[in-house]
Each structure stands twice: as structure tokens, then as C-alpha cells.
Design a protein around this motif. Structure first.
Motif, PDB file in Angstrom:
ATOM      1  N   GLU A  42      13.125  52.915  29.690  1.00 32.48           N
ATOM      2  CA  GLU A  42      12.852  51.764  28.827  1.00 32.48           C
ATOM      3  C   GLU A  42      13.007  52.102  27.343  1.00 32.48           C
ATOM      4  O   GLU A  42      13.452  51.278  26.551  1.00 32.48           O
ATOM      5  CB  GLU A  42      11.449  51.225  29.117  1.00 32.48           C
ATOM      6  CG  GLU A  42      11.331  50.623  30.509  1.00 32.48           C
ATOM      7  CD  GLU A  42       9.951  50.090  30.787  1.00 32.48           C
ATOM      8  OE1 GLU A  42       9.033  50.418  30.014  1.00 32.48           O
ATOM      9  OE2 GLU A  42       9.785  49.338  31.764  1.00 32.48           O
ATOM     10  N   LYS A  81      14.861  51.199  42.374  1.00 28.23           N
ATOM     11  CA  LYS A  81      14.204  51.760  41.192  1.00 28.23           C
ATOM     12  C   LYS A  81      13.898  50.635  40.216  1.00 28.23           C
ATOM     13  O   LYS A  81      14.715  49.735  40.000  1.00 28.23           O
ATOM     14  CB  LYS A  81      15.100  52.799  40.523  1.00 28.23           C
ATOM     15  CG  LYS A  81      15.213  54.089  41.320  1.00 28.23           C
ATOM     16  CD  LYS A  81      16.047  55.124  40.589  1.00 28.23           C
ATOM     17  CE  LYS A  81      16.111  56.432  41.381  1.00 28.23           C
ATOM     18  NZ  LYS A  81      16.926  57.456  40.703  1.00 28.23           N
ATOM     19  N   GLY A  82      12.720  50.689  39.646  1.00 38.12           N
ATOM     20  CA  GLY A  82      12.317  49.657  38.703  1.00 38.12           C
ATOM     21  C   GLY A  82      11.579  48.504  39.345  1.00 38.12           C
ATOM     22  O   GLY A  82      11.116  47.588  38.653  1.00 38.12           O
ATOM     23  N   LYS A 122      12.526  46.771  36.373  1.00 40.74           N
ATOM     24  CA  LYS A 122      12.314  47.510  35.130  1.00 40.74           C
ATOM     25  C   LYS A 122      13.486  48.448  34.877  1.00 40.74           C
ATOM     26  O   LYS A 122      14.044  49.027  35.824  1.00 40.74           O
ATOM     27  CB  LYS A 122      11.027  48.346  35.208  1.00 40.74           C
ATOM     28  CG  LYS A 122       9.741  47.558  35.067  1.00 40.74           C
ATOM     29  CD  LYS A 122       8.570  48.521  35.053  1.00 40.74           C
ATOM     30  CE  LYS A 122       7.256  47.807  34.814  1.00 40.74           C
ATOM     31  NZ  LYS A 122       6.127  48.762  34.781  1.00 40.74           N
ATOM     32  N   GLU A 126       3.541  54.710  26.411  1.00 38.24           N
ATOM     33  CA  GLU A 126       5.003  54.777  26.336  1.00 38.24           C
ATOM     34  C   GLU A 126       5.467  56.181  25.975  1.00 38.24           C
ATOM     35  O   GLU A 126       6.455  56.686  26.512  1.00 38.24           O
ATOM     36  CB  GLU A 126       5.526  53.771  25.303  1.00 38.24           C
ATOM     37  CG  GLU A 126       5.424  52.325  25.747  1.00 38.24           C
ATOM     38  CD  GLU A 126       5.817  51.354  24.645  1.00 38.24           C
ATOM     39  OE1 GLU A 126       6.516  50.368  24.947  1.00 38.24           O
ATOM     40  OE2 GLU A 126       5.412  51.583  23.481  1.00 38.24           O
ATOM     41  N   GLU A 140      15.266  51.796  34.161  1.00 36.85           N
ATOM     42  CA  GLU A 140      14.843  53.146  34.550  1.00 36.85           C
ATOM     43  C   GLU A 140      14.357  53.940  33.347  1.00 36.85           C
ATOM     44  O   GLU A 140      13.425  54.725  33.435  1.00 36.85           O
ATOM     45  CB  GLU A 140      16.013  53.874  35.228  1.00 36.85           C
ATOM     46  CG  GLU A 140      15.594  55.163  35.880  1.00 36.85           C
ATOM     47  CD  GLU A 140      16.723  55.792  36.663  1.00 36.85           C
ATOM     48  OE1 GLU A 140      16.575  56.958  37.054  1.00 36.85           O
ATOM     49  OE2 GLU A 140      17.756  55.135  36.882  1.00 36.85           O
ATOM     50  N   ALA A 187       8.458  46.811  40.554  1.00 35.78           N
ATOM     51  CA  ALA A 187       7.056  47.073  40.191  1.00 35.78           C
ATOM     52  C   ALA A 187       6.140  45.894  40.526  1.00 35.78           C
ATOM     53  O   ALA A 187       5.109  45.703  39.901  1.00 35.78           O
ATOM     54  CB  ALA A 187       6.959  47.398  38.700  1.00 35.78           C
ATOM     55  N   LYS A 219       9.489  61.808  31.668  1.00 37.70           N
ATOM     56  CA  LYS A 219      10.892  61.722  32.073  1.00 37.70           C
ATOM     57  C   LYS A 219      11.705  62.888  31.505  1.00 37.70           C
ATOM     58  O   LYS A 219      12.607  63.410  32.161  1.00 37.70           O
ATOM     59  CB  LYS A 219      11.474  60.381  31.641  1.00 37.70           C
ATOM     60  CG  LYS A 219      10.977  59.207  32.490  1.00 37.70           C
ATOM     61  CD  LYS A 219      11.596  57.904  32.076  1.00 37.70           C
ATOM     62  CE  LYS A 219      11.302  56.799  33.095  1.00 37.70           C
ATOM     63  NZ  LYS A 219       9.892  56.496  33.243  1.00 37.70           N
ATOM     64  N   ASN A 270       5.014  58.385  29.108  1.00 39.40           N
ATOM     65  CA  ASN A 270       6.037  58.083  30.120  1.00 39.40           C
ATOM     66  C   ASN A 270       7.378  58.709  29.749  1.00 39.40           C
ATOM     67  O   ASN A 270       8.065  59.290  30.598  1.00 39.40           O
ATOM     68  CB  ASN A 270       6.191  56.565  30.272  1.00 39.40           C
ATOM     69  CG  ASN A 270       5.044  55.950  31.053  1.00 39.40           C
ATOM     70  OD1 ASN A 270       4.330  56.650  31.761  1.00 39.40           O
ATOM     71  ND2 ASN A 270       4.853  54.648  30.916  1.00 39.40           N
ATOM     72  N   GLU A 289       2.370  50.022  34.948  1.00 35.60           N
ATOM     73  CA  GLU A 289       2.550  51.446  35.238  1.00 35.60           C
ATOM     74  C   GLU A 289       3.903  51.712  35.902  1.00 35.60           C
ATOM     75  O   GLU A 289       4.534  50.818  36.460  1.00 35.60           O
ATOM     76  CB  GLU A 289       1.425  51.946  36.162  1.00 35.60           C
ATOM     77  CG  GLU A 289       0.034  51.888  35.560  1.00 35.60           C
ATOM     78  CD  GLU A 289      -0.594  50.499  35.661  1.00 35.60           C
ATOM     79  OE1 GLU A 289      -1.677  50.299  35.109  1.00 35.60           O
ATOM     80  OE2 GLU A 289       0.020  49.604  36.289  1.00 35.60           O
ATOM     81  N   ASP A 290       4.319  52.991  35.845  1.00 36.85           N
ATOM     82  CA  ASP A 290       5.605  53.408  36.385  1.00 36.85           C
ATOM     83  C   ASP A 290       5.424  53.931  37.813  1.00 36.85           C
ATOM     84  O   ASP A 290       5.431  55.133  38.064  1.00 36.85           O
ATOM     85  CB  ASP A 290       6.216  54.483  35.482  1.00 36.85           C
ATOM     86  CG  ASP A 290       7.627  54.868  35.943  1.00 36.85           C
ATOM     87  OD1 ASP A 290       8.225  54.078  36.684  1.00 36.85           O
ATOM     88  OD2 ASP A 290       8.094  55.960  35.560  1.00 36.85           O
TER      89      ASP A 290
END
Length: 715
Positions: free
Chosen positions: A263, A100-101, A259, A316, A261, A103, A323, A319, A49-50
Motif C-alpha cells: 500500500e 492476496k489482499g 487491498k 503503516e 499488496e 480482507a 514487508k 507493516n 489489519e494485514d
């Protein structure tokens, strides 16, 4: 290895590589006689998950002050409110620094092993957790430092002792890294009026308004807040630099994969080019549930396309869609100066206020601002209703006479979720509302006060709605609060040198913005403030502009609240009643009786609650009916008058008493209450029907002899 660092008025001793060596990072920290262990653990596998999977736990051990836990189970169980709130402060201070990223499931545990009642455990625990996190090798530019600022005799004091903080008119807790502020918690602390000679007055005098005591709320102006933050900022820079200098050579050097930012750049660009109008339409749906529904429709439509379904999962797609939504919201605010609901950047949503809509509650207010709605209910109680709390910094349990509870059911945001015990968010929001309102309630107010905020609808800043509704609910319950208090939540969108400050943010702007900044206060200044930064620091000019923009909004809301306050009709008939009076201090033991037997009988017989002050001889009786309270008072006075020679000069033969109460029935007659605790005897020979206690009779005095009064029935 041990390091002693003298910084920000404290000598801090750190032991590293000594305990909890299997943790990713750990430190044993000592200040005075307080010892805290902070440990960081990290999993090797990232979550899909983000989001940042960070958990913070703060645990106070009873043995830290030589206690055995109370209750049936003699061990530490679930965390208390203070532990939960401290864990939340640590979390909010450290979370912005994770890159950021990142996880990886990460846990920070802080355990208080020894507690000095003069040492600030919240400041100490954050700094211990910060150093442990810095040592763990998780990429962060420098250690976070926390400080507390007090204001004593109009001077700002850095990191005061716990006893000194009790003399302060300000409690400001600030966390940051280097010269950047990350988290702010501020509250004004009330005090007695300055420049007056204070004298001790009785409860009765205070209730009658004859006391010269006057409580000052000690709100801070926006400029004073900035001055205090300037002091904090210098101290944070000192602390952050000191920790970095001492521990940088001990940091673990681990390669941690982050991850990307974004993908799926190709998917993001496809949605942006082909579905911008649809996403904008979804953004402009006011309610969270409606907005989510519209975005879900777009996601389902995308999943029907061949070039999408073959290459991407539904998660995906969603997400990438989220964004796109975030970018469109931020661009619209920055470039067009336009918000999703069409408001100007400094505009407050429409407000509706109704008071005392619950006929059998002591006081209530339904406060609606846009799509956020809080029903706040006030209840008044006696001393036995106060919340008792154990703190490591206090030798004895403290009694909280002003409580604020906040509840957030799922239906308030359209979710079908079960109602559970309050979590960290609920406790945090309730605590913020309490801090905002506390200075406005006289600390000598004779009732215990409980406010409950039921959030019925939420789309941004329900905690500030609780402050506004709570201030009016107090007035609706007849509580003479010093001033009305209102709150507003501010937001920020920042890209490079461009920024926009948003007044009265809704949920969408909170989620996709860079700051959550809540400000509460009266017309004369700020009583509470809470700031969380998501982007790692805030410019001082932006903070100043946000404070002044919040002031404009607060004054606007207070004008509407003043209008609603003028229309309040207090439910006098259902409010509890109080009676204060004094007796000889030596007579308090007679009121209590052997093993408390007498006072228990009085409480059960008259249905009241009684509080006694042994030293001053003060008696406080509370109940729902004036007659019960008066009867209990008369009974207590009769107890204290036993053994005294009664003054009968005020009575005359032939004097009549109508509706006199039968106090006691004896084999030889009945004792009839006349006045001032004096009874008259109605002899058996004069009684025509069977009598019981509490019966009412019309009698006249027939004889006064040897300090006794005889009465006859009036025909």
C-alpha cells in the motif's frame, strides 16, 4: 436446482438455491445417507489489519444418527476434538486459494445433518464447503477437491468406505485444486505381521512375550508417498473439473475490492534504502521476542522522522517494515543461500536430550533443538483411564488407549498471556504427534498411555520436538515401543523459477516462507506427514526434494535419539504394576458380586484397579505396589474357589508357615492364609492376644481332618 455428480468413487448430489439462501453461498450435499449443509457468509467491510479474517466451523448434530446428546445439557455445546480437527482441515485446504489482499471477514459453516457410518464426513464436508465458497462469488480460480487414499493389500484405494479404511495400512488425506496440491495429512496405520498364522493368546501370554503376534508399523518410503500422492492428484483434478463444469454458471459475479499488496510503496522503498542493515540485524536475533524488540526500535526511530510522522501512522510504518523484513529474509535465502541464524539450508539446529528429569513421573524427556524446547511426560494407567470419544461414524463410544496432549503457554515465546483451554493449534499439534507415534506403540500393550508435551520454548516446529521427546519419554517409562520416531519441519522459499528448501525451520522462516511441511518417522520410513502451502500449489519435483531432504534430517536426529535411549534409566519403582491371570468364565459374576458390590470392595480394600473379560475369564489387576496386587489376586482366587473341594494333599501336619496373613477374625477363632487360597483355623483357645485382619503370624499345621486344617501358633 439439483446436480448429481459421479466422481472419485462417490455419487454426490448437490442442491443449490434451496436452503440458506441469504448466505453468500450455500449447498446441501448428499452422499449415501449422509447429508451436509455448507454455508458461506461475508461481511461488506474490510478489516484494517494485514491478514485473512477467515473462520471455519464444522458442527456434527447428534440427531444426524438418531441420538440425543449425553450429559446434563441435552444439546450440542462446544465442539469436540474431532469437530475442531475437521474444521482445521477444511480451513487449511481452502485458505491458500483466497486472493492476496482479500480482507473481508468470512465465515464457512459446515453442519452434518445426517450421517451414514460408511461415508467419510471429512472428505464430504470439505467438498461441500468448497462448492459453497465457489458459488459465493469470492474470487478463486476453481473449486477445491478433497480425497482420501488407503492402502489395502498393497494397492492404493481411492475414497474407501469407513469400514474399508480399518483394513488399510495408510490414511492419506489430500486437498487441491486442478493439478495443484494444497494440503496433505498422512499417517501410517499399524497391522499384524503378514504371512503368519495368528492365534488367540491370553493377556498373560502376551505380557510374558509368548504371543506370536507382531505389530508392523507400515511406514511408507518417500517413493511410496509420491506414488500415493500421484493417485490423489489425478482424483483431485477430476473432482475440481467436475465441480467447475457443474457450478461455474451459478457463481455470483460481484466486484470485490482487494487491498494492494504493497500500500505504501514510497515508505517501503525509504525503509529499504536507509534501514536495510538495521533490519538485517533484527532478523539475525534468534528469539522471536528479541527480534520483535529490535524491529520495534526501528519503527520508533522512523516515527521520529518528520517526513514519516506527518504522512504515516505507526501501524503503516510497522507493516511496511515487516514487508521489508520479509523481502530481505527471502532474498538472503535465495541469492546468498544463507539463513538468518547462519545455518546451511539443510542443517539441523543443535540438539540436547535429557531423560527422566522428573523423579516422580513415570517417564519424561526434555528435548531441546535450538530455541525450541519440549518437556514430554509419559503416564501409564489402567483401562479406566482411557479416553472415551463419541463419533458419528461409530455406533458405540470408542476407547482411546494412547493419548497425546500438547500445551503451548505464552511464556514459551516471551508473551505475558493467560493460560487457557487448548485451542485449534494445540489440538492440531497434539493430533499430529499422536499420529506420528501411534504405530510405534503395540496396540496390545496392557497399559493406557498418555503423553503430555509442555512447550517451554518455541522458535519453530514445537510439534516435531513433541514427537522426538514423546518417543523417548515412552522408552523412559519402560514402554517397549517398536522403533524410535523423530520429526522435522521443512520450509520453502519460492520466487519464479528459483526455490530453496529449508530443513528444521525456525519461526521466522515459517512466517515468511511459502510452505510448512512436517515429516515424522522411523529409520525405515514415514509414519506421519502434514503439509500446508501458502502460495497455492506445489511442484512435484519440489515436493520430492523436500521429502528426501527431510529424510536426511530425520536420520540425523534419530542417531542422536538412539544415543540418548541407550542411557535411559527407567524409574521401575514408581511404575504401576500389572497382574494377569485366568479364572473360570462362570466365576466372573462372583468377582463382580451383586450390583458390583464385591468388586468395589476389592478395589477399595486393596487400592487397585481391576478389569475383567467375561468371555475369556481373564482378570487384569493394576496398582502401584506389588504387595497390594498380590493380595487382591489371592482374594479373588479365594472367591472363585468357594464351593470347590480343596486339595489338601499338599499339606502335612507339622508344616510351618512364617508371616502368614490373618484373613478373617471370627467369634470362634481366626482364619490364617496358608497357600493356594487355602486357610487354616487358629482356634480361640490358642490365641493369646487380640488379632486383626492383615496381621502376620508364624503358625504350624496341628491337624488335617474332614477337609479342614487347624493350626497352632509357633512359640
Amino acid at each position: 436446482m439439483q446436480y448429481s455428480i459421479e466422481v472419485n468413487q462417490n455419487l454426490e448430489i448437490f442442491d443449490i438455491n434451496k436452503v440458506a439462501k441469504q448466505a453468500a453461498g450455500s449447498v446441501l450435499m448428499r452422499v449415501g445417507k449422509s447429508v451436509v449443509l455448507a454455508a458461506v457468509a461475508r461481511e461488506d467491510k474490510q478489516v484494517e489489519e494485514d491478514f485473512l479474517p477467515l473462520t471455519v466451523q464444522y458442527i456434527e448434530k447428534a440427531y444426524a444418527v438418531g441420538r440425543i446428546p449425553g450429559g446434563y445439557i441435552k444439546r450440542e455445546t462446544k465442539p469436540g476434538d474431532n469437530e475442531t480437527l475437521t474444521a482445521r482441515i477444511i480451513d487449511r485446504s481452502l485458505r491458500p486459494l483466497f486472493p492476496k489482499g482479500y480482507a473481508y471477514p468470512t465465515q464457512i459453516v459446515v453442519m452434518v445433518l445426517s450421517a451414514d457410518d460408511e461415508v467419510d464426513l471429512q472428505v464430504m464436508s470439505l467438498n461441500a464447503a468448497s462448492v459453497a465458497l465457489y458459488l459465493s462469488g469470492i474470487p478463486m480460480k476453481a473449486p477445491v477437491c478433497g480425497v482420501r487414499i488407503a492402502r489395502i493389500n498393497n494397492e492404493f484405494v481411492l475414497n474407501p468406505s469407513n469400514s474399508k479404511l480399518k483394513e488399510s495400512t495408510l490414511d492419506l488425506y489430500v486437498a487441491g485444486v486442478k493439478d495443484e496440491l494444497l494440503m496433505i495429512e498422512m499417517r501410517a496405520l499399524p497391522s499384524e505381521s503378514e504371512g503368519e498364522v495368528m492365534v488367540e493368546t491370553s493377556f498373560a501370554e502376551a505380557l510374558a512375550g509368548t504371543s506370536i503376534y507382531e505389530q508392523v508399523m507400515n511406514e511408507l518410503s518417500e517413493d511410496e508417498i509420491l506414488q500415493a500422492l500421484s493417485v490423489a492428484k489425478k482424483a483431485i483434478l477430476n473432482g475440481s473439473n467436475a465441480y467447475e463444469e457443474a457450478f461455474s454458471k451459478h457463481r455470483k459475479n460481484e466486484e470485490i475490492e482487494l487491498k494492494a499488496e504493497l500500500e505504501n510503496v514510497e515508505l517501503f522503498e525509504f525503509i529499504k534504502q536507509n534501514y536495510t542493515n538495521e533490519v538485517k540485524f533484527a532478523i539475525n536475533q534468534m528469539a522471536k521476542s528479541e527480534r520483535a524488540s529490535e524491529l520495534e526500535k526501528i519503527a520508533k526511530e522512523l516515527m521520529k522522522l518528520e517526513n514519516i510522522i506527518d504522512k504515516y501512522s505507526q501501524e503503516e510504518v510497522f507493516n511496511a517494515l515487516s514487508k521489508v523484513k520479509k523481502e530481505l529474509i527471502r532474498t538472503q535465502i535465495l541469492k546468498e543461500r544463507k539463513r538468518a541464524d547462519g545455518r546451511a539450508l539443510n542443517e539441523v539446529r543443535a540438539i540436547e536430550i535429557e531423560t527422566n528429569i522428573l523423579p516422580n513421573a513415570h517417564g519424561s524427556c526434555l528435548f531441546t533443538r535450538g530455541q525450541t524446547q519440549a518437556l514430554v511426560v509419559a503416564t501409564l494407567g489402567g483401562e479406566n483411564d482411557a479416553q472415551m470419544t463419541d463419533l458419528l461414524s461409530e455406533k458405540n463410544p470408542i476407547s482411546e488407549r494412547f493419548m497425546v496432549n500438547y500445551n503451548f503457554p505464552g511464556f514459551s515465546v516471551g508473551e505475558a498471556s493467560p493460560i487457557k483451554a487448548p485451542g485449534r493449534r494445540e489440538l492440531g499439534h497434539g493430533n499430529l504427534a499422536k499420529r506420528a507415534l501411534y504405530p510405534s506403540v503395540d496396540e496390545n500393550y496392557p497399559y493406557v498411555v498418555r503423553l503430555v508435551s509442555e512447550i517451554l520454548e518455541s522458535n519453530g516446529s514445537s510439534s516435531m520436538a513433541s514427537v522426538c521427546g514423546g518417543s523417548l519419554a515412552l522408552r523412559a517409562a519402560g514402554v517397549p515401543s517398536i522403533k524410535l520416531v523423530a520429526g522435522v519441519a521443512m520450509g520453502l522459499v519460492l520466487e519464479g523459477d528459483e526455490y530453496a528448501i529449508l530443513t528444521d525451520i525456525m519461526g521466522l522462516e515459517d512466517h515468511d516462507g511459502d510452505m510448512d511441511f512436517k515429516v515424522a518417522g522411523s529409520k525405515d520410513g514415514v509414519t506421519a506427514l502434514q503439509m500446508d502451502i501458502k502460495l497455492g500449489g506445489i511442484d512435484e519435483n519440489i515436493l520430492k526434494n523436500a521429502l528426501y531432504q527431510a529424510r536426511e534430517a530425520r536420520l540425523h536426529i534419530l542417531d542422536l535419539m538412539e544415543e540418548a535411549n541407550s542411557q535411559i534409566v527407567v524409574n521401575e519403582e514408581i511404575l504401576p504394576k500389572l497382574e494377569f491371570f485366568s479364572v473360570e468364565p462362570s466365576k466372573i459374576v462372583d468377582i463382580i458380586g451383586q450390583a458390583g458390590k464385591t468388586i468395589k470392595e476389592i478395589i477399595e480394600k486393596f487400592g487397585v484397579s481391576i478389569d475383567l473379560d467375561r468371555e475369556k475369564g481373564e482378570v487384569k489387576i493394576a496398582g502401584n505396589q506389588s504387595e497390594q496386587i498380590k493380595a487382591a489376586k489371592d482374594y479373588i482366587i479365594s472367591i472363585t474357589n468357594k464351593g470347590k473341594k480343596k486339595d489338601l494333599t499338599q499339606f502335612k501336619v507339622g508344616e510351618e508357615f512364617h508371616g502368614a496373613e490373618v484373613k478373617k477374625v471370627a467369634p470362634f477363632g481366626a482364619f490364617i492364609a496358608l497357600k493356594d487360597g487355602v486357610d487354616g483355623l487358629l482356634h480361640n483357645s490358642k490365641i493369646k492376644t487380640k488379632l486383626s485382619e492383615n496381621d502376620r503370624l508364624d503358625v504350624k499345621i496341628s491337624e488335617i481332618k474332614n477337609g479342614k486344617i487347624s493350626v497352632d501358633l509357633l512359640s
